[in-house]
Design a protein around this motif. Structure first.
Motif, mmCIF file in Angstrom:
data_model
loop_
_atom_site.group_PDB
_atom_site.id
_atom_site.type_symbol
_atom_site.label_atom_id
_atom_site.label_comp_id
_atom_site.label_asym_id
_atom_site.label_seq_id
_atom_site.Cartn_x
_atom_site.Cartn_y
_atom_site.Cartn_z
ATOM 1 N N LEU A 198 0.837 -1.209 0.000
ATOM 2 C CA LEU A 198 0.000 0.000 0.000
ATOM 3 C C LEU A 198 0.868 1.254 0.000
ATOM 4 O O LEU A 198 0.595 2.210 -0.733
ATOM 5 N N LEU A 199 1.901 1.265 0.823
ATOM 6 C CA LEU A 199 2.789 2.423 0.906
ATOM 7 C C LEU A 199 3.546 2.625 -0.406
ATOM 8 O O LEU A 199 3.733 3.761 -0.863
ATOM 9 N N ASN A 215 7.578 -8.934 -6.159
ATOM 10 C CA ASN A 215 7.545 -8.467 -7.553
ATOM 11 C C ASN A 215 7.578 -6.946 -7.685
ATOM 12 O O ASN A 215 8.372 -6.410 -8.486
ATOM 13 N N PRO A 216 6.745 -6.180 -6.942
ATOM 14 C CA PRO A 216 6.806 -4.719 -7.075
ATOM 15 C C PRO A 216 8.148 -4.141 -6.634
ATOM 16 O O PRO A 216 8.605 -3.133 -7.187
ATOM 17 N N VAL A 217 8.775 -4.770 -5.637
ATOM 18 C CA VAL A 217 10.101 -4.316 -5.191
ATOM 19 C C VAL A 217 11.104 -4.462 -6.326
ATOM 20 O O VAL A 217 11.911 -3.568 -6.598
ATOM 21 N N VAL A 220 11.685 3.735 -0.367
ATOM 22 C CA VAL A 220 12.651 2.991 0.453
ATOM 23 C C VAL A 220 11.971 2.400 1.683
ATOM 24 O O VAL A 220 12.180 1.229 2.029
ATOM 25 N N ALA A 221 11.119 3.216 2.346
ATOM 26 C CA ALA A 221 10.403 2.725 3.533
ATOM 27 C C ALA A 221 9.486 1.558 3.172
ATOM 28 O O ALA A 221 9.393 0.577 3.919
ATOM 29 N N ALA A 222 8.810 1.658 2.022
ATOM 30 C CA ALA A 222 7.904 0.591 1.599
ATOM 31 C C ALA A 222 8.662 -0.703 1.349
ATOM 32 O O ALA A 222 8.213 -1.792 1.751
ATOM 33 N N ILE A 223 9.803 -0.603 0.696
ATOM 34 C CA ILE A 223 10.607 -1.797 0.425
ATOM 35 C C ILE A 223 11.062 -2.445 1.726
ATOM 36 O O ILE A 223 11.007 -3.677 1.880
ATOM 37 N N VAL A 224 11.484 -1.626 2.683
ATOM 38 C CA VAL A 224 11.911 -2.156 3.984
ATOM 39 C C VAL A 224 10.750 -2.875 4.679
ATOM 40 O O VAL A 224 10.919 -3.974 5.225
ATOM 41 N N VAL A 225 9.558 -2.270 4.649
ATOM 42 C CA VAL A 225 8.384 -2.878 5.295
ATOM 43 C C VAL A 225 8.019 -4.195 4.616
ATOM 44 O O VAL A 225 7.729 -5.200 5.276
#
Length: 322
Positions: free
Chosen positions: A137-138, A258-260, A279-284
């Protein structure tokens, strides 16, 4: 040092994440001139045929024809509904919105697997999936807001139904494949699942009159060729192998990764900006995935959960000696 089956399975899972992370763009380009079910039917029928013939020439045995009903059911579920539903939705909806809707796949996969008597659903797995979903979502939030404000009610409902049928079909097909084809060479199983699913999609395309709407451009032809190799021959075979030897909760994480992969490739190859939100979304997302994959050791061999998973190569050598 020899490579274990589990290491091969994780390598296959990584391949799924990498290659399927690039196919959303390929599908979008191919849909410019190729109708959705015809697109899936062509690539999967061709990939299944090529793989089946190649394996036969290499000495692999084809399955008994009495197993065709199983291949047909799995092909309809995984490819007819699973792939077909996503491609159908991509005709009308923004990719960010489709990505969020498809990200419900892990919940369907682990839920159906638990109901079928397989891997048990734990609080840790559910928590990890929820964390990963919040990361999705982020990641797509700006595109999602735009899509939600510009997508009409009818398209929204149609896309929601289409993608969730796709998720359910993919989850059912994956569970059936894991349970019913566990005694078969994963390469052979992949070939005949693709062939059965592709033929079903070609039939649906004929019923919908898609053949008359088919045209080609250099872009769409290149996209279909790429989807044939990356999405079908490599991606689907790798998925089948990973599904055979890894817990369902781990394999189900590919829609999160996949989105990452797509974002990283866009930053690396297209010099797209990489902001704090991304970056925050990938970490989460990766944190949620780590929680799921790091859950206490679970059974990966359906017949005998407490025994080590046999190496496919060793099984084939034993069968050849029998």
């Amino acid at each position: 040092m020899s490579v274990t089956v589990r290491q091969k399975a994780y390598a296959a899972f990584i391949a799924v994440c990498l290659f399927w992370g690039t196919t959303y763009l390929g599908i979008k380009v191919a849909l410019e001139t190729v109708p959705p079910f015809l697109l899936g039917g062509m690539r999967f029928t061709l990939a299944g045929s090529v793989l089946a013939i190649g394996l036969r020439l290499l000495g692999h045995r084809w399955p008994d024809w009495r197993r065709w009903p199983t291949f047909l059911v799995i092909g309809i579920a995984m490819l007819g509904f699973g792939n077909g539903g996503v491609v159908w939705a991509e005709q009308f909806m923004a990719s960010g919105l489709v990505a969020v809707l498809v990200a419900s796949t892990p919940f369907w996969m682990v839920g159906i697997e638990a109901l079928a008597g397989g891997e048990r659903l734990t609080g840790r797995v559910v928590g990890g999936l929820l964390i990963g979903f919040s990361g999705i979502l982020l990641l797509v939030w700006p595109d999602l807001v735009t899509a939600l404000t510009t997508t009409t009610g009818l398209v929204w409902v149609g896309g929601l139904v289409s993608t969730q049928l796709a998720c359910i079909g993919w989850a059912l097909g994956s569970t059936l494949s894991k349970k019913k084809l566990h005694d078969m060479d994963p390469l052979v199983a992949s070939a005949f699942q693709m062939l059965a699913g592709g033929l079903v999609m070609l039939t649906v395309a004929a019923v919908l009159g898609e053949y008359g709407r088919l045209t080609w451009t250099g872009r769409s032809f290149a996209a279909v060729v790429y989807l044939f190799f990356a999405g079908s021959l490599i991606g689907f075979v790798a998925y089948t192998y990973a599904l055979r030897h890894l817990p369902m909760s781990v394999v189900s994480l590919y829609p999160y990764v996949n989105p990452v992969v797509a974002v990283i490739l866009g930053t690396w190859l297209l010099r797209e900006p990489l902001g704090w939100r991304t970056v925050a979304a990938i970490v989460v997302i990766l944190a949620g995935s780590a929680i799921v994959s790091g859950s206490p050791k679970r059974a990966t061999h359906l017949a005998h959960p407490d025994e080590p998973v046999p190496d496919v190569d060793e099984v084939e050598r034993d069968e050849a000696r029998a």
